[in-house]
Design an enzyme around this catalytic site. Sequence first.
Site, PDB file in Angstrom:
ATOM      1  N   HIS A 196      99.029  64.950  65.048  1.00  0.00           N
ATOM      2  CA  HIS A 196      98.090  65.465  64.049  1.00  0.00           C
ATOM      3  C   HIS A 196      98.320  66.964  63.829  1.00  0.00           C
ATOM      4  O   HIS A 196      97.560  67.610  63.109  1.00  0.00           O
ATOM      5  CB  HIS A 196      96.643  65.256  64.509  1.00  0.00           C
ATOM      6  N   SER A 213      93.042  59.147  58.872  1.00  0.00           N
ATOM      7  CA  SER A 213      93.720  58.873  57.597  1.00  0.00           C
ATOM      8  C   SER A 213      94.371  57.495  57.582  1.00  0.00           C
ATOM      9  O   SER A 213      95.019  57.130  56.606  1.00  0.00           O
ATOM     10  CB  SER A 213      94.825  59.901  57.360  1.00  0.00           C
ATOM     11  N   GLY A 253      88.348  49.923  56.959  1.00  0.00           N
ATOM     12  CA  GLY A 253      89.663  49.913  56.328  1.00  0.00           C
ATOM     13  C   GLY A 253      89.621  49.781  54.818  1.00  0.00           C
ATOM     14  O   GLY A 253      90.440  49.078  54.231  1.00  0.00           O
ATOM     15  N   ARG A 297      94.825  60.743  53.184  1.00  0.00           N
ATOM     16  CA  ARG A 297      93.751  59.886  52.647  1.00  0.00           C
ATOM     17  C   ARG A 297      92.774  60.793  51.911  1.00  0.00           C
ATOM     18  O   ARG A 297      92.646  61.974  52.275  1.00  0.00           O
ATOM     19  CB  ARG A 297      93.056  59.214  53.835  1.00  0.00           C
ATOM     20  N   SER A 330      84.997  58.370  57.724  1.00  0.00           N
ATOM     21  CA  SER A 330      85.614  57.707  58.868  1.00  0.00           C
ATOM     22  C   SER A 330      85.498  58.591  60.119  1.00  0.00           C
ATOM     23  O   SER A 330      85.178  58.117  61.214  1.00  0.00           O
ATOM     24  CB  SER A 330      87.081  57.393  58.537  1.00  0.00           C
ATOM     25  N   ARG A 373      87.507  50.053  61.725  1.00  0.00           N
ATOM     26  CA  ARG A 373      86.102  49.995  61.296  1.00  0.00           C
ATOM     27  C   ARG A 373      85.982  49.136  60.037  1.00  0.00           C
ATOM     28  O   ARG A 373      85.647  47.979  60.088  1.00  0.00           O
ATOM     29  CB  ARG A 373      85.568  51.417  61.083  1.00  0.00           C
ATOM     30  N   TRP A 420      97.528  52.450  61.261  1.00  0.00           N
ATOM     31  CA  TRP A 420      98.188  51.546  60.299  1.00  0.00           C
ATOM     32  C   TRP A 420      99.641  51.998  60.104  1.00  0.00           C
ATOM     33  O   TRP A 420     100.570  51.192  60.160  1.00  0.00           O
ATOM     34  CB  TRP A 420      97.411  51.607  58.993  1.00  0.00           C
TER      35      TRP A 420
HETATM   36  P1  A3P Z   1      87.585  53.516  58.348  1.00  0.00           P
HETATM   37  O1  A3P Z   1      86.803  54.237  59.395  1.00  0.00           O
HETATM   38  O2  A3P Z   1      87.290  54.043  56.969  1.00  0.00           O
HETATM   39  O3  A3P Z   1      87.447  52.051  58.409  1.00  0.00           O
HETATM   40  P2  A3P Z   1      93.233  56.668  62.154  1.00  0.00           P
HETATM   41  O4  A3P Z   1      94.136  55.612  62.632  1.00  0.00           O
HETATM   42  O5  A3P Z   1      93.922  57.835  61.537  1.00  0.00           O
HETATM   43  O6  A3P Z   1      92.236  57.040  63.185  1.00  0.00           O
HETATM   44  O7  A3P Z   1      92.410  56.050  60.919  1.00  0.00           O
HETATM   45  C1  A3P Z   1      91.420  55.078  61.124  1.00  0.00           C
HETATM   46  C2  A3P Z   1      91.016  54.532  59.774  1.00  0.00           C
HETATM   47  O8  A3P Z   1      92.045  53.684  59.282  1.00  0.00           O
HETATM   48  C3  A3P Z   1      89.760  53.698  59.855  1.00  0.00           C
HETATM   49  O9  A3P Z   1      89.126  53.842  58.591  1.00  0.00           O
HETATM   50  C4  A3P Z   1      90.361  52.314  60.062  1.00  0.00           C
HETATM   51  O10 A3P Z   1      89.493  51.266  59.779  1.00  0.00           O
HETATM   52  C5  A3P Z   1      91.525  52.369  59.085  1.00  0.00           C
HETATM   53  N1  A3P Z   1      92.550  51.371  59.393  1.00  0.00           N
HETATM   54  C6  A3P Z   1      93.001  51.004  60.604  1.00  0.00           C
HETATM   55  N2  A3P Z   1      93.947  50.063  60.481  1.00  0.00           N
HETATM   56  C7  A3P Z   1      94.088  49.810  59.177  1.00  0.00           C
HETATM   57  C8  A3P Z   1      94.902  48.902  58.420  1.00  0.00           C
HETATM   58  N3  A3P Z   1      95.749  48.071  59.026  1.00  0.00           N
HETATM   59  N4  A3P Z   1      94.797  48.945  57.083  1.00  0.00           N
HETATM   60  C9  A3P Z   1      93.939  49.774  56.482  1.00  0.00           C
HETATM   61  N5  A3P Z   1      93.136  50.643  57.126  1.00  0.00           N
HETATM   62  C10 A3P Z   1      93.200  50.657  58.471  1.00  0.00           C
END
Ligand code: A3P
Length: 328
Positions: free
Chosen positions: A136, A65, A296, A160, A168, A294, A69
């Site tokens: 989680h 989600s 984001g 999310r 994701s 990945r 970040w």
């Molecule tokens: P995507 O795979 O859609 O790119 P988590 O931290 O819960 O594992 O979530 C990972 C997801 O958050 C990934 O999504 C990642 O790219 C995205 N993400 C990581 N850092 C981010 C940031 N600074 N801003 C926005 N999205 C971010």
Amino acid sequence: MGTIEDSCDPSKAMSNVGRDGLGHSVLYQYQGFWVFAEALENIKDFQHNFKALDTDLILASVPKSGTVWLKALAFAIVNRTRYPTFSSSHHHPLLTISPHDLVPFVDFKHVYPDCSLLDYTKSTSHESACRLLATHVPYPSLPESIMDGSTNCKIVYLCRNPQDTFISMWHYMNTIRNNYKVTPLLIEEAFDFFCEGVSDFGPFWDHVLGYWKESLENPHKVFFLRYEDLKEEPEPQLKKLAEFLGHGFSVEEESHGAIKEIVNLCSFQHLRNLDVNKNGKIFSDNVANKDIFRKGEVGDWKNYLTPIMVERLDRLTEEKLHGSGLAF
Ligand code: A3P
């Protein structure tokens, strides 16, 4: 179908999905949610031994989600006196340490062997004024001391939309499966599992609803944040988040651009391009820091889900969230 209620011994689980099913290892059902074997013991430990303090801040989410970040943002907010974020500062911990190491997961305690924040026998941390931890675990399965209202401990929940969370998750699962030399999962297979509620810490909808309802009943305890809102209007969201955390920005800080500095420091592009997040490993030798960042983006699901899949997920989401006041 059975569940693991009193034992962390996965062999006692009746209900599981094996390596050939969802993940790189076996996924078990525990207290109504699905969890990989590696996290079970840590979750039990958290449930039984964690004693919440007034100053504790817990970051909760469904995996994928945007947890990393939220970890970066919350760390930067609560530590900004100690670690200023203005552009000329080259010493901010986020520049050289992964957010996952700065804000540890209680669920994966075993990968942080020397972390004093995860030593529940210590009532305070030497490292910082408050314990900033991530999990989680679904709301109803949190330790009693967090939920019983005996402390002012606070929870921030990041959610999310289910489509992007699923995409994701699917990418991440296959990255890890590949690292473990396990055959990748077809999107159709992973999608069926997700819709049936079988996903890491799923069912997705139960997870989100648990925190959503608590945020409505107890807004001083649970702050409900959406990934999409953070992307669309990061500054107002960050301001609200800081206020909730008890670290609101002063007028002076705001006028000097402190909120913007944190938004920039923690932006996807900035974090992703830091050496620490491009190289190195987290959790285990099989997860590279770069796999966490990945794309984001909001709406990447449009590149993967068929109209039939979209319809199924939309219908399911409507059914599950019906009457809750929550919509995606
Ligand atoms: P995507 O795979 O859609 O790119 P988590 O931290 O819960 O594992 O979530 C990972 C997801 O958050 C990934 O999504 C990642 O790219 C995205 N993400 C990581 N850092 C981010 C940031 N600074 N801003 C926005 N999205 C971010």
